[in-house]
Design a protein around this motif. Sequence first.
Motif, PDB file in Angstrom:
ATOM      1  N   TRP A  15      14.816 -27.978  11.198  1.00  0.00           N
ATOM      2  CA  TRP A  15      13.719 -27.870  10.241  1.00  0.00           C
ATOM      3  C   TRP A  15      14.251 -27.548   8.844  1.00  0.00           C
ATOM      4  O   TRP A  15      13.840 -28.167   7.857  1.00  0.00           O
ATOM      5  CB  TRP A  15      12.733 -26.794  10.711  1.00  0.00           C
ATOM      6  CG  TRP A  15      11.587 -26.622   9.772  1.00  0.00           C
ATOM      7  CD1 TRP A  15      10.493 -27.422   9.640  1.00  0.00           C
ATOM      8  CD2 TRP A  15      11.443 -25.575   8.815  1.00  0.00           C
ATOM      9  NE1 TRP A  15       9.681 -26.930   8.663  1.00  0.00           N
ATOM     10  CE2 TRP A  15      10.233 -25.794   8.134  1.00  0.00           C
ATOM     11  CE3 TRP A  15      12.223 -24.471   8.474  1.00  0.00           C
ATOM     12  CZ2 TRP A  15       9.779 -24.945   7.125  1.00  0.00           C
ATOM     13  CZ3 TRP A  15      11.771 -23.630   7.469  1.00  0.00           C
ATOM     14  CH2 TRP A  15      10.565 -23.868   6.811  1.00  0.00           C
ATOM     15  N   ARG A  16      15.189 -26.618   8.761  1.00  0.00           N
ATOM     16  CA  ARG A  16      15.777 -26.265   7.453  1.00  0.00           C
ATOM     17  C   ARG A  16      16.521 -27.444   6.837  1.00  0.00           C
ATOM     18  O   ARG A  16      16.432 -27.697   5.637  1.00  0.00           O
ATOM     19  CB  ARG A  16      16.715 -25.076   7.599  1.00  0.00           C
ATOM     20  CG  ARG A  16      16.000 -23.786   7.825  1.00  0.00           C
ATOM     21  CD  ARG A  16      16.960 -22.608   7.925  1.00  0.00           C
ATOM     22  NE  ARG A  16      16.218 -21.412   8.256  1.00  0.00           N
ATOM     23  CZ  ARG A  16      16.530 -20.588   9.245  1.00  0.00           C
ATOM     24  NH1 ARG A  16      17.592 -20.818   9.998  1.00  0.00           N
ATOM     25  NH2 ARG A  16      15.803 -19.521   9.476  1.00  0.00           N
ATOM     26  N   ALA A  17      17.273 -28.161   7.667  1.00  0.00           N
ATOM     27  CA  ALA A  17      18.017 -29.311   7.161  1.00  0.00           C
ATOM     28  C   ALA A  17      17.053 -30.386   6.652  1.00  0.00           C
ATOM     29  O   ALA A  17      17.292 -31.004   5.609  1.00  0.00           O
ATOM     30  CB  ALA A  17      18.929 -29.888   8.250  1.00  0.00           C
ATOM     31  N   LEU A  18      15.969 -30.607   7.378  1.00  0.00           N
ATOM     32  CA  LEU A  18      14.975 -31.597   6.934  1.00  0.00           C
ATOM     33  C   LEU A  18      14.289 -31.139   5.658  1.00  0.00           C
ATOM     34  O   LEU A  18      14.070 -31.943   4.749  1.00  0.00           O
ATOM     35  CB  LEU A  18      13.937 -31.828   8.041  1.00  0.00           C
ATOM     36  CG  LEU A  18      14.428 -32.630   9.244  1.00  0.00           C
ATOM     37  CD1 LEU A  18      13.426 -32.525  10.382  1.00  0.00           C
ATOM     38  CD2 LEU A  18      14.667 -34.075   8.853  1.00  0.00           C
ATOM     39  N   ARG A  19      13.952 -29.880   5.582  1.00  0.00           N
ATOM     40  CA  ARG A  19      13.298 -29.343   4.390  1.00  0.00           C
ATOM     41  C   ARG A  19      14.213 -29.457   3.176  1.00  0.00           C
ATOM     42  O   ARG A  19      13.791 -29.869   2.098  1.00  0.00           O
ATOM     43  CB  ARG A  19      12.908 -27.886   4.624  1.00  0.00           C
ATOM     44  CG  ARG A  19      12.097 -27.302   3.488  1.00  0.00           C
ATOM     45  CD  ARG A  19      11.766 -25.876   3.734  1.00  0.00           C
ATOM     46  NE  ARG A  19      13.028 -25.125   3.738  1.00  0.00           N
ATOM     47  CZ  ARG A  19      13.139 -23.860   4.012  1.00  0.00           C
ATOM     48  NH1 ARG A  19      12.079 -23.159   4.351  1.00  0.00           N
ATOM     49  NH2 ARG A  19      14.313 -23.253   3.992  1.00  0.00           N
ATOM     50  N   ASN A  20      15.488 -29.128   3.343  1.00  0.00           N
ATOM     51  CA  ASN A  20      16.437 -29.199   2.239  1.00  0.00           C
ATOM     52  C   ASN A  20      16.710 -30.637   1.818  1.00  0.00           C
ATOM     53  O   ASN A  20      17.020 -30.900   0.662  1.00  0.00           O
ATOM     54  CB  ASN A  20      17.757 -28.517   2.618  1.00  0.00           C
ATOM     55  CG  ASN A  20      17.596 -27.027   2.704  1.00  0.00           C
ATOM     56  OD1 ASN A  20      16.700 -26.437   2.109  1.00  0.00           O
ATOM     57  ND2 ASN A  20      18.454 -26.390   3.488  1.00  0.00           N
TER      58      ASN A  20
END
Length: 75
Positions: A67-72
């Motif tokens: 989720w963090r990688a997608l958000r970033n």
Amino acid sequence: LSPNSGPAMLNLGVARVKQNQPEAARDLFLQAVRTNPREIPARINLLKMRIELKEWKAASVEVLQLWRALRNRTS
């Protein structure tokens, strides 16, 4: 490709999945993620292997990392 590159590890991991070697695939996807933490396909495949291997705690951590990688990626 360098044999230790993220894309090489990802491709080898996919090959291990096709050979029904989920532990080896998981380890290769993990190496790909360590090489490039923003590598979305490696993270998705790592999550799949964690679930297949019933590594629930690691899978829950991986969901957050994905989720963090997608958000970033979209920021």
